[in-house]
Design an enzyme around this catalytic site. Sequence first.
Site, short mmCIF file in Angstrom:
data_model
loop_
_atom_site.label_atom_id
_atom_site.label_comp_id
_atom_site.label_asym_id
_atom_site.label_seq_id
_atom_site.Cartn_x
_atom_site.Cartn_y
_atom_site.Cartn_z
N SER A 162 0.84 -1.20 0.00
CA SER A 162 0.00 0.00 0.00
C SER A 162 0.88 1.25 0.00
O SER A 162 1.64 1.46 -0.94
CB SER A 162 -0.96 -0.04 1.20
OG SER A 162 -1.97 0.92 1.06
N LYS A 214 -19.79 18.08 3.08
CA LYS A 214 -18.79 18.31 4.13
C LYS A 214 -18.60 17.05 4.95
O LYS A 214 -17.50 16.74 5.39
CB LYS A 214 -19.25 19.47 5.03
CG LYS A 214 -18.29 19.80 6.16
CD LYS A 214 -16.94 20.22 5.61
CE LYS A 214 -15.96 20.56 6.73
NZ LYS A 214 -14.63 20.89 6.22
#
Length: 331
Positions: A162, A214
């Site tokens: 990763s 948001k």
Amino acid sequence: MEFIYEYGMFLAKAVTLVAAAALIIGLIAGAAAGKARPKKGQLQFTDLTAQYKAVTEDMQQQLLDKKQFKQWQKTQQSKKAETKPRLFVVDFHGSMDAREAESLREEVTAILAVAGKEDEVLLRLESGGGVVHGYGLAASQLDRLRKAEVSLTVAIDKVAASGGYMMACIGHKILAAPFAIVGSIGVIAQLPNFNKLLKKGHIDFEQFTAGEYKRTVTLFGENNDKGRQKFQQELEQTHQLFKQFVQDHRPQLDIDQVATGEHWFGYQALPLKLVDEIQTSDAYLLSQMSQRDLFQVRYQLRKGIAEKVGIGSANILSVWWQKLMQQSRLG
């Protein structure tokens, strides 16, 4: 009566331990509340070539008789000292938040101050990945070496997955041990949701935002399909950026084949072109001994007083508690 006496002694010791812990915690809090000072550290340079020569000499002294050893020493002394290109060795053992990037920054800066285009950097990398922005910054520190045209070799002895592979792909050459874990080019996010539990307890959760997205999914609010879809979209966008980053640095890869989130062992990663050679960092260093002068570069952060007190007090409390438990069992 004996039982009551022993119990009373145990209780007294336990109270003493708790009081001591409270005092130490107070000292730590007081030190931490003092004037904040930026953390400082120091660069440490280790001559690995000299260490290797010293080990070789010790071994020869043990294996040879006195006459043979003296002859060996004369042979070594007769060799002319020559200036060789340098190999700078850097270690990166990454945590989830990639906070080690702070030290990596200092190490790269120090190397760039003295490295020539004939020199090389070996990064011994070990990381299972973590947060995107942390490993993005760590990878950017390595990219400074590439932009300065300093050769970078990355060695994966255990794992570079990763975010770890995001860093590894910066290297001009990637080495991997046979069973090192490599790849995991994917993005993951997971979080629990306590909304049903709050409702069961008749607890309201209110959240106020400006901007439709948001917040997409939350820990305590009631998530909806629209928010989940937006969150998934953000993950996909991050994955695309990750794939493009790897492809830019290793164009020989079939990115769609390897960017599935899977990981592979070193043997498997070689034909997929995720790595260039099956070799450990130790073997690589030994192969470079005759060609280069080897130096390890490490930036060591100094611990603040609060950290020192905290570590010391934790050790003391651990010893005290073990003794207390031992005495209580013996009683």
